[in-house]
Design a protein around this motif. Structure first.
Motif, mmCIF file in Angstrom:
data_model
loop_
_atom_site.group_PDB
_atom_site.id
_atom_site.type_symbol
_atom_site.label_atom_id
_atom_site.label_comp_id
_atom_site.label_asym_id
_atom_site.label_seq_id
_atom_site.Cartn_x
_atom_site.Cartn_y
_atom_site.Cartn_z
ATOM 1 N N MET A 152 -4.401 35.995 46.574
ATOM 2 C CA MET A 152 -4.703 37.399 46.267
ATOM 3 C C MET A 152 -6.174 37.631 45.938
ATOM 4 O O MET A 152 -6.612 38.769 45.784
ATOM 5 C CB MET A 152 -3.837 37.865 45.094
ATOM 6 C CG MET A 152 -2.335 37.688 45.304
ATOM 7 S SD MET A 152 -1.684 38.642 46.685
ATOM 8 C CE MET A 152 -1.765 40.299 45.999
ATOM 9 N N ARG A 153 -6.919 36.525 45.788
ATOM 10 C CA ARG A 153 -8.348 36.589 45.474
ATOM 11 C C ARG A 153 -8.627 37.377 44.193
ATOM 12 O O ARG A 153 -9.537 38.214 44.131
ATOM 13 C CB ARG A 153 -9.125 37.167 46.658
ATOM 14 C CG ARG A 153 -9.002 36.312 47.914
ATOM 15 C CD ARG A 153 -9.820 36.840 49.057
ATOM 16 N NE ARG A 153 -9.667 36.015 50.252
ATOM 17 C CZ ARG A 153 -10.263 36.230 51.406
ATOM 18 N NH1 ARG A 153 -11.079 37.276 51.528
ATOM 19 N NH2 ARG A 153 -10.059 35.436 52.435
ATOM 20 N N LEU A 154 -7.812 37.083 43.195
ATOM 21 C CA LEU A 154 -7.969 37.709 41.883
ATOM 22 C C LEU A 154 -7.712 36.657 40.805
ATOM 23 O O LEU A 154 -6.921 35.731 41.021
ATOM 24 C CB LEU A 154 -6.962 38.853 41.709
ATOM 25 C CG LEU A 154 -7.174 40.130 42.516
ATOM 26 C CD1 LEU A 154 -5.966 41.046 42.372
ATOM 27 C CD2 LEU A 154 -8.445 40.848 42.067
ATOM 28 N N PRO A 155 -8.350 36.787 39.638
ATOM 29 C CA PRO A 155 -8.015 35.879 38.543
ATOM 30 C C PRO A 155 -6.585 36.147 38.074
ATOM 31 O O PRO A 155 -6.105 37.283 38.123
ATOM 32 C CB PRO A 155 -9.035 36.239 37.458
ATOM 33 C CG PRO A 155 -9.493 37.613 37.790
ATOM 34 C CD PRO A 155 -9.413 37.734 39.279
ATOM 35 N N PHE B 34 -4.777 28.539 33.846
ATOM 36 C CA PHE B 34 -4.087 29.782 34.186
ATOM 37 C C PHE B 34 -3.001 30.136 33.174
ATOM 38 O O PHE B 34 -2.608 31.286 33.047
ATOM 39 C CB PHE B 34 -3.457 29.679 35.575
ATOM 40 C CG PHE B 34 -4.430 29.484 36.692
ATOM 41 C CD1 PHE B 34 -5.179 30.550 37.173
ATOM 42 C CD2 PHE B 34 -4.622 28.234 37.259
ATOM 43 C CE1 PHE B 34 -6.085 30.380 38.208
ATOM 44 C CE2 PHE B 34 -5.525 28.051 38.294
ATOM 45 C CZ PHE B 34 -6.262 29.121 38.767
ATOM 46 N N GLY B 35 -2.476 29.099 32.493
ATOM 47 C CA GLY B 35 -1.358 29.294 31.574
ATOM 48 C C GLY B 35 -0.071 28.682 32.086
ATOM 49 O O GLY B 35 0.982 28.814 31.455
ATOM 50 N N ASP B 36 -0.135 27.987 33.231
ATOM 51 C CA ASP B 36 1.039 27.319 33.793
ATOM 52 C C ASP B 36 1.246 25.952 33.146
ATOM 53 O O ASP B 36 0.304 25.331 32.652
ATOM 54 C CB ASP B 36 0.872 27.060 35.300
ATOM 55 C CG ASP B 36 0.478 28.287 36.086
ATOM 56 O OD1 ASP B 36 0.803 29.406 35.641
ATOM 57 O OD2 ASP B 36 -0.148 28.122 37.150
ATOM 58 N N ILE B 37 2.482 25.447 33.238
ATOM 59 C CA ILE B 37 2.764 24.056 32.902
ATOM 60 C C ILE B 37 2.394 23.231 34.131
ATOM 61 O O ILE B 37 3.041 23.340 35.183
ATOM 62 C CB ILE B 37 4.242 23.842 32.538
ATOM 63 C CG1 ILE B 37 4.640 24.741 31.361
ATOM 64 C CG2 ILE B 37 4.515 22.382 32.227
ATOM 65 C CD1 ILE B 37 3.868 24.496 30.084
ATOM 66 N N SER B 38 1.366 22.417 34.035
ATOM 67 C CA SER B 38 0.868 21.680 35.195
ATOM 68 C C SER B 38 1.300 20.218 35.202
ATOM 69 O O SER B 38 1.075 19.511 36.178
ATOM 70 C CB SER B 38 -0.665 21.756 35.246
ATOM 71 O OG SER B 38 -1.227 21.208 34.062
#
Length: 302
Positions: free
Chosen positions: A76-79, A182-186
């Protein structure tokens, strides 16, 4: 009469002030080192992105454990800011904590978990654990009804905090170190056999329905695009609860708060799930994210 009113107010306010003070002082040592730290990290990242168009994900752990925000950001080319941590804080607090940082032009992906009692709206013991440990300022955002409905969990929070006292940093998917930028579980996650499936009984109460309608109106009035999606769900649990989910889907459409994608679009094979019906393996999270992007582009008209 005036003196009576003042005394009555003090009788109510003093215990409330005392309890609030104790909550502010009573964080949970295990939560301090867990993925729940993301509620504060997400707030800080949103604050740093003021004036920037962005995608904000609001969900429980189905958002943290089952989305790859990097793929969304690249496509999406957005943060992207994924605020997800735990459904136990309730939908109301999930939104109230961040709504003042949402701006015109932002895209909010809202995908709360399926369940239909008051905890869905107001939260339970997790609410006090996370706020006391990571976001004490959010206590001022709790409504009177939320206090009334969650007050019974304060004792359980104190007991949890006592049991977790002295907890040291740890590793794994539930640790603070597993949360990416980003806030994800990586942290890598492999499939485990899941036996505890969710029973989605009951119907959505009027207070929860009203708050969902409020979210729709708030975002519309601020020029924010709300994308309301079903949560991800393991196939076995979905097939068992399909009638209930279809009933919920119909109810939400009739109350003008419809999902913008079919629930079955986010149902995946059991082998793609990690340890709960909402938590996916790393491979599963990537697949769910690609489906989410397809739906996003359709909804946004890309």
């Amino acid at each position: 009469m005036k003196r009576f009113i003042i005394k009555s107010a003090l009788i109510v306010l003093i215990p409330v002030i005392a309890v609030t003070f104790l909550l502010l002082k009573n964080g949970d040592d295990r939560s301090k080192y867990s993925h729940e730290v993301n509620v504060a990290l997400a707030y800080n990242r949103l604050d740093s992105l003021r004036g920037t168009k962005k995608i904000v994900i609001i969900a429980g752990s189905n958002g943290g454990f089952s989305i790859d925000s990097r793929i969304i950001s690249d496509s999406m080319r957005l943060p992207v800011v994924n605020t997800s941590a735990h459904a136990g804080i309730g939908v109301r607090m999930q939104f109230e904590m961040y709504k003042d940082l949402l701006e015109s032009g932002d895209i909010v992906i809202f995908c709360p978990e399926y369940y239909n009692d008051k905890r869905r709206l107001y939260g339970e013991v997790t609410l006090f654990r996370i706020l006391s440990t990571h976001m004490p300022m959010a206590y001022c955002k709790m409504s009177l009804l939320q206090w009334i409905n969650t007050f019974k969990y304060i004792g359980a929070h104190y007991q949890e905090a006592k049991e977790h006292a002295g907890c040291q940093p740890f590793d794994g998917p539930y640790s603070a170190s597993s949360v990416n930028k980003f806030g994800d579980i990586s942290c890598p996650r492999e499939h485990k056999e899941i036996k505890d499936f969710y029973h989605l009984a009951g119907t959505m109460d009027c207070a929860t329905t009203s708050y969902y309608q409020y979210i729709h109106e708030y975002t519309k009035n601020k020029g924010i695009t709300l994308v309301y999606l079903p949560p991800v769900l393991i196939e076995t649990n979905y097939l068992d609860q399909k009638a209930q989910i279809d009933s919920l889907d119909k109810f939400m459409t009739e109350n003008h708060i419809p999902f913008q994608a079919r629930p079955e679009r986010f149902v995946f094979n059991d082998s793609l799930f990690f340890d709960t019906p909402y938590h996916m393996t790393s491979q599963g999270a990537s697949l769910r994210t690609r489906v989410m992007i397809e739906e996003l582009k359709r909804i946004l008209g890309h």
